[in-house]
Design a protein around this motif. Structure first.
Motif, PDB file in Angstrom:
ATOM      1  N   ALA A  89       0.837  -1.200   0.000  1.00  0.00           N
ATOM      2  CA  ALA A  89       0.000   0.000   0.000  1.00  0.00           C
ATOM      3  C   ALA A  89       0.870   1.248   0.000  1.00  0.00           C
ATOM      4  O   ALA A  89       0.514   2.267  -0.604  1.00  0.00           O
ATOM      5  CB  ALA A  89      -0.932  -0.006   1.207  1.00  0.00           C
ATOM      6  N   GLY A  90       2.025   1.176   0.654  1.00  0.00           N
ATOM      7  CA  GLY A  90       2.928   2.320   0.677  1.00  0.00           C
ATOM      8  C   GLY A  90       3.405   2.700  -0.711  1.00  0.00           C
ATOM      9  O   GLY A  90       3.461   3.889  -1.062  1.00  0.00           O
ATOM     10  N   LEU A  91       3.735   1.691  -1.532  1.00  0.00           N
ATOM     11  CA  LEU A  91       4.168   1.969  -2.897  1.00  0.00           C
ATOM     12  C   LEU A  91       2.997   2.492  -3.722  1.00  0.00           C
ATOM     13  O   LEU A  91       3.158   3.432  -4.518  1.00  0.00           O
ATOM     14  CB  LEU A  91       4.755   0.710  -3.535  1.00  0.00           C
ATOM     15  CG  LEU A  91       5.239   0.852  -4.985  1.00  0.00           C
ATOM     16  CD1 LEU A  91       6.276   1.961  -5.123  1.00  0.00           C
ATOM     17  CD2 LEU A  91       5.825  -0.472  -5.484  1.00  0.00           C
ATOM     18  N   LEU A  92       1.828   1.912  -3.553  1.00  0.00           N
ATOM     19  CA  LEU A  92       0.636   2.417  -4.241  1.00  0.00           C
ATOM     20  C   LEU A  92       0.452   3.903  -3.969  1.00  0.00           C
ATOM     21  O   LEU A  92       0.190   4.692  -4.884  1.00  0.00           O
ATOM     22  CB  LEU A  92      -0.592   1.643  -3.770  1.00  0.00           C
ATOM     23  CG  LEU A  92      -1.959   2.219  -4.162  1.00  0.00           C
ATOM     24  CD1 LEU A  92      -2.167   2.141  -5.668  1.00  0.00           C
ATOM     25  CD2 LEU A  92      -3.080   1.489  -3.422  1.00  0.00           C
ATOM     26  N   HIS A  93       0.633   4.306  -2.733  1.00  0.00           N
ATOM     27  CA  HIS A  93       0.385   5.694  -2.347  1.00  0.00           C
ATOM     28  C   HIS A  93       1.454   6.653  -2.853  1.00  0.00           C
ATOM     29  O   HIS A  93       1.282   7.872  -2.757  1.00  0.00           O
ATOM     30  CB  HIS A  93       0.258   5.788  -0.822  1.00  0.00           C
ATOM     31  CG  HIS A  93      -0.921   5.063  -0.278  1.00  0.00           C
ATOM     32  ND1 HIS A  93      -1.091   4.802   1.058  1.00  0.00           N
ATOM     33  CD2 HIS A  93      -1.999   4.503  -0.912  1.00  0.00           C
ATOM     34  CE1 HIS A  93      -2.214   4.129   1.238  1.00  0.00           C
ATOM     35  NE2 HIS A  93      -2.779   3.932   0.057  1.00  0.00           N
ATOM     36  N   ARG A  94       2.519   6.117  -3.418  1.00  0.00           N
ATOM     37  CA  ARG A  94       3.545   6.972  -4.041  1.00  0.00           C
ATOM     38  C   ARG A  94       3.359   7.088  -5.548  1.00  0.00           C
ATOM     39  O   ARG A  94       4.051   7.854  -6.211  1.00  0.00           O
ATOM     40  CB  ARG A  94       4.936   6.399  -3.743  1.00  0.00           C
ATOM     41  CG  ARG A  94       5.266   6.383  -2.249  1.00  0.00           C
ATOM     42  CD  ARG A  94       6.391   5.424  -1.919  1.00  0.00           C
ATOM     43  NE  ARG A  94       7.687   5.887  -2.378  1.00  0.00           N
ATOM     44  CZ  ARG A  94       8.805   5.165  -2.294  1.00  0.00           C
ATOM     45  NH1 ARG A  94       8.762   3.947  -1.785  1.00  0.00           N
ATOM     46  NH2 ARG A  94       9.942   5.644  -2.730  1.00  0.00           N
ATOM     47  N   ALA A  95       2.399   6.344  -6.093  1.00  0.00           N
ATOM     48  CA  ALA A  95       2.282   6.226  -7.547  1.00  0.00           C
ATOM     49  C   ALA A  95       1.966   7.553  -8.217  1.00  0.00           C
ATOM     50  O   ALA A  95       2.590   7.923  -9.218  1.00  0.00           O
ATOM     51  CB  ALA A  95       1.215   5.190  -7.909  1.00  0.00           C
ATOM     52  N   ALA A  96       0.985   8.276  -7.694  1.00  0.00           N
ATOM     53  CA  ALA A  96       0.564   9.507  -8.357  1.00  0.00           C
ATOM     54  C   ALA A  96       1.695  10.529  -8.393  1.00  0.00           C
ATOM     55  O   ALA A  96       1.870  11.250  -9.386  1.00  0.00           O
ATOM     56  CB  ALA A  96      -0.664  10.080  -7.652  1.00  0.00           C
ATOM     57  N   ASP A  97       2.468  10.614  -7.325  1.00  0.00           N
ATOM     58  CA  ASP A  97       3.554  11.592  -7.259  1.00  0.00           C
ATOM     59  C   ASP A  97       4.707  11.249  -8.191  1.00  0.00           C
ATOM     60  O   ASP A  97       5.536  12.103  -8.481  1.00  0.00           O
ATOM     61  CB  ASP A  97       4.087  11.702  -5.823  1.00  0.00           C
ATOM     62  CG  ASP A  97       3.078  12.345  -4.885  1.00  0.00           C
ATOM     63  OD1 ASP A  97       2.191  13.064  -5.377  1.00  0.00           O
ATOM     64  OD2 ASP A  97       3.177  12.125  -3.664  1.00  0.00           O
ATOM     65  N   CYS A  98       4.767   9.994  -8.660  1.00  0.00           N
ATOM     66  CA  CYS A  98       5.860   9.566  -9.541  1.00  0.00           C
ATOM     67  C   CYS A  98       5.454   9.585 -11.015  1.00  0.00           C
ATOM     68  O   CYS A  98       6.235   9.161 -11.866  1.00  0.00           O
ATOM     69  CB  CYS A  98       6.329   8.159  -9.147  1.00  0.00           C
ATOM     70  SG  CYS A  98       7.146   8.104  -7.535  1.00  0.00           S
ATOM     71  N   GLY A  99       4.268  10.050 -11.316  1.00  0.00           N
ATOM     72  CA  GLY A  99       3.861  10.196 -12.709  1.00  0.00           C
ATOM     73  C   GLY A  99       3.076   9.044 -13.289  1.00  0.00           C
ATOM     74  O   GLY A  99       2.698   9.080 -14.472  1.00  0.00           O
ATOM     75  N   PHE A 100       2.805   8.000 -12.512  1.00  0.00           N
ATOM     76  CA  PHE A 100       2.039   6.868 -13.026  1.00  0.00           C
ATOM     77  C   PHE A 100       0.579   7.267 -13.221  1.00  0.00           C
ATOM     78  O   PHE A 100      -0.001   7.977 -12.398  1.00  0.00           O
ATOM     79  CB  PHE A 100       2.113   5.680 -12.067  1.00  0.00           C
ATOM     80  CG  PHE A 100       3.478   5.084 -11.934  1.00  0.00           C
ATOM     81  CD1 PHE A 100       3.958   4.212 -12.897  1.00  0.00           C
ATOM     82  CD2 PHE A 100       4.290   5.395 -10.859  1.00  0.00           C
ATOM     83  CE1 PHE A 100       5.228   3.657 -12.781  1.00  0.00           C
ATOM     84  CE2 PHE A 100       5.560   4.847 -10.728  1.00  0.00           C
ATOM     85  CZ  PHE A 100       6.031   3.974 -11.701  1.00  0.00           C
ATOM     86  N   GLY A 101      -0.023   6.772 -14.306  1.00  0.00           N
ATOM     87  CA  GLY A 101      -1.432   7.024 -14.544  1.00  0.00           C
ATOM     88  C   GLY A 101      -2.312   5.860 -14.152  1.00  0.00           C
ATOM     89  O   GLY A 101      -3.536   5.979 -14.131  1.00  0.00           O
ATOM     90  N   SER A 102      -1.678   4.738 -13.817  1.00  0.00           N
ATOM     91  CA  SER A 102      -2.441   3.540 -13.481  1.00  0.00           C
ATOM     92  C   SER A 102      -1.582   2.623 -12.633  1.00  0.00           C
ATOM     93  O   SER A 102      -0.344   2.710 -12.625  1.00  0.00           O
ATOM     94  CB  SER A 102      -2.890   2.805 -14.748  1.00  0.00           C
ATOM     95  OG  SER A 102      -1.767   2.445 -15.538  1.00  0.00           O
ATOM     96  N   VAL A 103      -2.270   1.729 -11.926  1.00  0.00           N
ATOM     97  CA  VAL A 103      -1.602   0.776 -11.036  1.00  0.00           C
ATOM     98  C   VAL A 103      -2.316  -0.559 -11.144  1.00  0.00           C
ATOM     99  O   VAL A 103      -3.549  -0.611 -11.234  1.00  0.00           O
ATOM    100  CB  VAL A 103      -1.635   1.245  -9.562  1.00  0.00           C
ATOM    101  CG1 VAL A 103      -0.965   0.220  -8.648  1.00  0.00           C
ATOM    102  CG2 VAL A 103      -0.970   2.600  -9.397  1.00  0.00           C
TER     103      VAL A 103
END
Length: 299
Positions: A89-103
């Motif tokens: 969940a911690g990595l998921l919560h970093r996704a938007a800040d790293c430029g990912f559009g999807s997970v």
């Protein structure tokens, strides 16, 4: 062009009864090769970085994600950035800040009810932050060094009725289904359960995703796309191409010490593999060859 969101790419492919390829990125050379191969085929593509790749880069997703995004910004075809097989969940919560559009949030290893609860929470968070979320039901074997599941093993196949209930309970945007492929296959010998795929397509109204596609032959891939697969994940095939080219270069020139020499060979081999694999997803026209307009591509 700027990064394209994953959702619209997959939605457009689904509407056209086609598929978009998603290739695993481990190094910058992977990203460059995937884009080069997609440009040669004039087709959109998804760059995906897995949780395992993030772990390889010291648990820091941003450097590789930002490098991939910069490469995508120079592409002549639409390119999306996806964070794959996330269990943290911690990595998921970093996704938007790293430029990912999807997970792709992977709780497939959990018992069903725990999978639903964890994925529902992940989907809620993702949607609040503008991210498209994929999940998995059933188990595609071969992750983390494990072997492929037996066709009759519990969890080795996605049940259509359970999948329908799962999508309704979790609110996911796409579902990775287990229909006979396996991660990390180095030979293209997988045979898919196309009858099951037809039943899954009939039961679900979200795009279906095929993981472990490196081990699936071209004809099986094309049939899977015709049967409703909309996103096709490929990783090992690129690593085979890169490693083979690097080994050949080092064998031919054992004195070489400049990594640009052999990494260039590896990058070229991966780009060629991308172009070939993308062609395998194209529908077959009346003349018996792949054809048709590629969704979202320039002429």
């Amino acid at each position: 062009m700027p990064l394209t969101a994953t959702g619209p790419l997959v939605t457009a492919a689904a509407a056209a009864r086609r598929a978009v390829a998603a290739f695993n990125v481990i190094t910058l050379e992977h990203a460059e090769a995937i884009i080069e191969g997609a440009e040669a085929a004039r087709t959109p593509v998804i760059l995906q970085i897995s949780e395992n790749a993030v772990a390889f880069h010291h648990g820091r997703p941003a450097p590789l994600a930002r490098a991939a995004a910069e490469a995508a910004a120079l592409a002549s075809v639409p390119v999306a950035l996806h964070l794959d097989h996330v269990r943290s969940a911690g990595l998921l919560h970093r996704a938007a800040d790293c430029g990912f559009g999807s997970v792709m949030f992977d709780a497939s290893h959990l018992p069903y009810e725990e999978n639903v609860a964890a994925t529902r929470a992940a989907a809620d968070w993702a949607h609040r932050h503008g991210l498209w979320l994929e999940a998995e039901l059933g188990e595609v074997g071969g992750k983390d060094g494990g072997g492929p599941l037996d066709a009759h093993a519990p969890g080795a196949r996605t049940d259509p009725a359970e999948a329908r209930a799962y999508v309704a309970a979790t609110g996911v945007d796409a579902l990775a289904v287990a229909v006979g492929s396996s991660h990390a296959m180095t030979r293209r010998t997988a045979r898919l359960d196309h009858g099951l795929l037809v039943r899954l397509r009939g039961a679900l109204d979200v795009p279906l995703v095929l993981h472990g596609s490196s081990g699936v032959p071209d004809a099986e891939l094309r049939r899977a796309v015709a049967g409703g697969i909309t996103k096709v994940n490929i990783g090992t095939a690129l690593n085979i191409a890169m490693t083979g080219a690097v080994r050949a270069h080092l064998a031919a020139d054992p004195a070489v010490v400049d990594p640009r020499r052999y990494l260039s060979a590896g990058r070229r081999a991966m780009a060629a593999a991308v172009t070939g694999l993308v062609a395998a997803l194209e529908p077959v026209g009346e003349g018996g060859v792949s054809g048709g307009v590629r969704t979202g591509c320039p002429p």
